[in-house]
Write a protein that holds these residues in place. Structure first.
Motif, short mmCIF file in Angstrom:
data_model
loop_
_atom_site.label_atom_id
_atom_site.label_comp_id
_atom_site.label_asym_id
_atom_site.label_seq_id
_atom_site.Cartn_x
_atom_site.Cartn_y
_atom_site.Cartn_z
N CYS A 71 0.99 -1.15 0.13
CA CYS A 71 0.14 -0.04 0.00
C CYS A 71 1.04 1.12 -0.02
O CYS A 71 1.39 1.76 0.98
CB CYS A 71 -0.92 -0.23 1.34
SG CYS A 71 -2.10 1.48 1.44
N GLN A 73 2.10 5.33 -0.66
CA GLN A 73 1.39 6.57 -0.53
C GLN A 73 0.52 6.85 -1.78
O GLN A 73 0.83 6.62 -2.99
CB GLN A 73 2.30 7.86 -0.24
CG GLN A 73 3.45 7.68 -1.01
CD GLN A 73 4.62 9.00 -0.43
OE1 GLN A 73 4.36 10.01 -0.18
NE2 GLN A 73 5.79 8.21 -0.28
N ARG A 74 -0.56 7.55 -1.64
CA ARG A 74 -1.41 7.72 -2.65
C ARG A 74 -1.07 8.58 -3.87
O ARG A 74 -1.54 8.22 -4.88
CB ARG A 74 -2.89 8.45 -2.17
CG ARG A 74 -2.68 9.62 -1.59
CD ARG A 74 -3.74 10.27 -0.65
NE ARG A 74 -3.39 11.56 -0.02
CZ ARG A 74 -3.59 12.60 -0.70
NH1 ARG A 74 -3.98 12.74 -1.89
NH2 ARG A 74 -3.19 13.73 0.07
N GLN A 130 -6.27 6.70 -0.05
CA GLN A 130 -5.50 6.00 0.66
C GLN A 130 -6.15 4.59 1.32
O GLN A 130 -5.61 3.49 0.93
CB GLN A 130 -5.07 6.64 1.94
CG GLN A 130 -3.72 6.09 2.37
CD GLN A 130 -2.73 5.88 1.62
OE1 GLN A 130 -2.10 7.05 1.31
NE2 GLN A 130 -1.83 4.81 1.42
N PRO A 150 1.49 5.85 4.80
CA PRO A 150 0.01 5.62 4.44
C PRO A 150 -0.80 7.01 5.03
O PRO A 150 -1.92 7.09 4.43
CB PRO A 150 -0.41 4.50 5.28
CG PRO A 150 0.39 4.45 6.51
CD PRO A 150 1.80 4.98 5.81
N VAL A 162 -7.67 5.82 7.98
CA VAL A 162 -6.66 4.89 7.61
C VAL A 162 -6.09 4.17 8.65
O VAL A 162 -6.02 2.64 8.53
CB VAL A 162 -5.62 5.69 6.78
CG1 VAL A 162 -4.38 4.79 6.27
CG2 VAL A 162 -6.27 6.26 5.37
#
Lengths: 242, 515
Positions: A71, A73-74, A130, A150, A162
């Motif tokens: 996952c 970072q966006r 996220q 995140p 999140v």
């Protein structure tokens, strides 16, 4: 400690001839939530990339014995094209299977985004983006999930959303590795911490690793580590100067 | 005019299909360029391929003619693809610790290869013509055998993308995540860039830089304006490529314009409309419907033109060489092209008049010039517009080109209207026009045109090189003096022979009446 999911043995990590982390010895057990912290450029991402298999160790070994979910970072996701949340999550699966749309919907729902499959990813709020990326990581049903910053760029609500999800996943038995600059976030949710500084790793329980003296040695100014309502708070001490 | 344009378009066959194929493939790849932020890389690769093609031209010049010609055709495509592929790999690599940013490296390659391409073609024997060919392209006079590698290459690119569409999307959207999934990110990126290099280099050979740039950049702009989802963006991108290809090709057919520039302009107009219309729901709806309709029309037009074009191409356009029998038929069975029905069955591949005239004067390959002569002879444009090209080609250095043009002029002169136009040309200002027209009339049985040839004997404006051509032509007449004669001698001879010479239609030559 339960069965090891990640095992570094005398691993030398770097790029080309440059060495970033000369000797890494680290074991992460199943069900752990390991936080990785340290100043900029200390080698957090290098450690993460080694777990992902994106870089091979220059010496020693790195073993990962689990299905890995990632996952990021966006901001790392390319949103030039109007990908929907469903598209983004669906691309988390290696192959397009007939049941993929149902799996995508289920993953989004599990991450608190029910019915968002057709919403354009770029139109979602930071926290929602996220969570969509977390849904993407979950679609392969991983045992180990790696989080890279995140909560970066999220407001308090987004951060809370999140991290609640992260916490739920850990309670559900997933092994988590959390890389972040935000010490208070890691301190609150990680069960064990890796602090990287000067190519060396300090590993231990959160409260031991995040001591005021150690942080002051790393950052060069006085850092105040306190408890508020039982939660860790880490701030520069009043009047501290670098 | 519309009927003419339509007939020209209908006879475009494989050239129209090629433009559309290039358009669809480049537009699709352009979308990946936009997604990865490497639009400028695509443009630089095209310029690199152009430098590869130009390099092959220079090498071809230094080789014996037969080998040089094969290097000029096949070698140019290979070197273009090779250099573009190398460039794509080189530019995709991220040198560790380099202080030069990626876009600066792309700019460096673009500027360097553009300069190199110009310098190389400048050194080539056919410099300017080839430079123009690289920039503007001449897809409409491309021969069938030149198009085959392009179709095969683009088909291979389509197959690769059909197989790897999903992984390509994954490595383009989030390479690090793709790495975590276990995808071979670097190899997939090379494959993607390699396919881009192949498509660009091959399309460049047939369509020129302008067509490739246009298709690579403008349809994705339309797609991004009109589509709300990725599928929509992809759909409208392809629709824009098809619509722009159709509109541009129709405009080129109607107004005798270069295809690449027409298609580029059509795409620019479509992109502008999409940009302006995207903010207004009604306009957006109308634009979407228009783009979809344009794509449907463009795709339906393809089988139409391909079926319409079932009449065989002129042999040289097909790439075959005529048999001696075909040559003989060419010379001795004139067809009345002066009266050719613009849309009639005689009509074959008909690119724009300007392109054909340019090909006649500039195409380095004689076979292309022959093909241009054939296409010009069958073209729907009025005879007065085509005649200068045919007259000029009848004096071409290459015997095949001259023979083909002379045969076409014979057919022209066989009709009263055509003969009248040729007669007008015998008093043109240009001595070479007078020579070509007089010669065509004489060879077609018009004895009075011998006076035109005699007048050229002491014409001061006839280039020295062609002085012998007049005498040689006169010596073809029966009982003409075999040895060189002065203009006065020729006039004396003709004063005596004029009354005795008559045209024998059966043998297609002049005979002495006493014979």
């Amino acid at each position: 400690m339960s069965a090891a999911v990640i095992e570094f043995r005398a691993a030398r990590l770097g790029y080309g001839s440059a060495v970033v982390l000369p000797a890494v010895d680290l074991t992460v057990g199943a069900g752990e939530c390991l936080g990785i912290v340290g100043p900029n450029g200390c080698g957090k991402t290098t450690l993460l990339r080694a777990i992902l298999g994106a870089i091979a160790p220059q010496a020693g070994t790195v073993e990962v014995r689990a299905r890995v979910g990632y996952c990021p970072q966006r901001t790392q996701v390319n949103t030039v094209l109007p990908f929907t949340a469903g598209d983004v999550v669906g691309l988390g699966s290696l192959k397009r299977t007939p049941d993929l749309p149902a799996r995508v919907a289920a993953a989004l729902e599990a991450c608190g985004l029910p019915g968002s499959s057709e919403r354009v990813f770029a139109d979602l709020s930071g926290g929602q983006q996220q969570r969509a990326l977390l849904a993407r990581a979950l679609i392969g049903d991983p045992d180990l999930i790696l989080f890279d910053e995140p909560t970066r760029g999220l407001d308090l609500a987004g951060e809370h959303e999140v991290m609640q999800l992260v916490s739920q996943l850990n309670r559900a038995g997933k092994t988590l590795v959390l890389v972040s600059h935000q010490l208070h976030v890691v301190a609150r949710y990680a069960t064990r911490l890796v602090l990287i500084h000067g190519g060396e790793l300090t590993v231990g329980p959160t409260e031991e690793v995040l001591s005021s003296a150690r942080l002051q040695a790393i950052y060069g100014f006085e850092v105040c580590v306190a408890q508020v309502s039982g939660l860790p708070v880490i701030l520069p001490a009043p009047g501290a100067s670098a | 005019m519309i009927a003419d344009a339509w007939s020209v378009f209908l006879n475009s066959g494989e050239h129209y299909a090629t433009v559309l194929f290039i358009g669809v493939v480049c537009a699709y790849l352009g979308l990946f360029c936009v997604l990865r932020g490497i639009v400028f890389l695509g443009v630089a690769l095209a310029q690199l391929a152009a430098a590869g093609v130009a390099g092959a031209f220079v090498v071809a010049d230094a080789l014996p003619p037969a080998l040089g010609e094969s290097v000029r055709s096949t070698g140019a495509s290979l070197s273009g693809v090779g250099l573009a592929a190398l460039g794509s790999f080189g530019l995709a690599a991220k040198p560790h610790g380099s202080r030069i940013p990626a876009d600066a490296r792309v700019g460096l390659v673009y500027a360097g290869s553009a300069a190199l391409a110009v310098l190389l073609v400048w050194r080539s024997s056919r410099g300017l013509a080839e430079l123009r060919n690289l920039l503007a392209g001449d897809v409409v006079v491309a021969r069938h055998e030149d198009l085959i590698p392009l179709w095969i290459g683009l088909s291979a690119v389509v197959v690769v993308h059909a197989l790897f569409w999903r992984p390509f999307l994954q490595v383009s959207q989030d390479p690090e995540f793709a790495q975590a999934l276990g995808l071979p990110v670097r190899r997939l990126q090379w494959l993607l860039l390699g396919s881009l290099a192949v498509a660009i280099a091959l399309s460049l050979r047939a369509g020129g830089l302008l067509l490739v740039f246009g298709f690579l950049v403008l349809p994705p702009v339309c797609g991004l304006c009109l589509g709300q989802r990725v599928r929509g963006v992809l759909g409208y991108t392809l629709a824009a490529a098809c619509s722009g290809g159709l509109l541009g090709y129709l405009a080129a057919s109607a107004a005798d314009l270069p295809v690449a520039a027409s298609v580029g302009t059509a795409l620019l107009v479509l992109a502008g409309a999409a940009q302006l219309g995207k903010a207004h729901p009604l306009a957006l709806g109308a634009l979407r419907a228009g783009f979809a309709l344009g794509a449907v029309c463009a795709l339906f037009a393809m089988p139409l033109v391909l079926c319409w074009d079932h009449e065989p191409h002129p042999p040289h356009l097909r790439g075959d060489h005529p048999t001696p029998e075909e040559e003989a038929t060419h010379d001795h069975a004139p067809r009345d092209l002066g009266h050719a029905d613009p849309a009639g069955p005689e009509g074959e591949a008909r690119p724009s008049l300007e392109v054909l005239l340019r090909a006649l004067s500039e195409a380095p390959d004689p076979a292309r010039r022959v093909a241009a002569v054939e296409a010009l002879a069958a073209h729907a444009a009025p005879l007065e517009a085509r005649l200068p090209g045919l007259l000029g080609a009848s004096l071409d250095d290459d015997p095949a080109v001259a023979s083909s043009a002379t045969a076409a002029l014979l057919r022209v002169g066989a009709s009263p209207e055509g003969a009248a136009q040729l007669r007008r040309a015998t008093v043109a200002d240009e001595a070479l026009t007078r020579l070509a027209a007089s010669r065509a009339l004489v060879r077609g049985g018009h004895a009075e045109a011998v006076d035109g040839l005699l007048a050229l004997l002491d014409s001061e404006d006839l280039p020295l090189l062609y002085g012998d051509a007049v005498g040689a032509e006169l010596r073809r007449l029966p009982r003409a003096p075999a040895e060189a004669a002065s203009p006065r001698d020729w006039r004396v001879w003709w004063a005596e022979a004029r009354g005795a010479i008559r045209w024998d239609a059966a043998s297609g030559s002049f005979v002495y009446s006493s014979e």
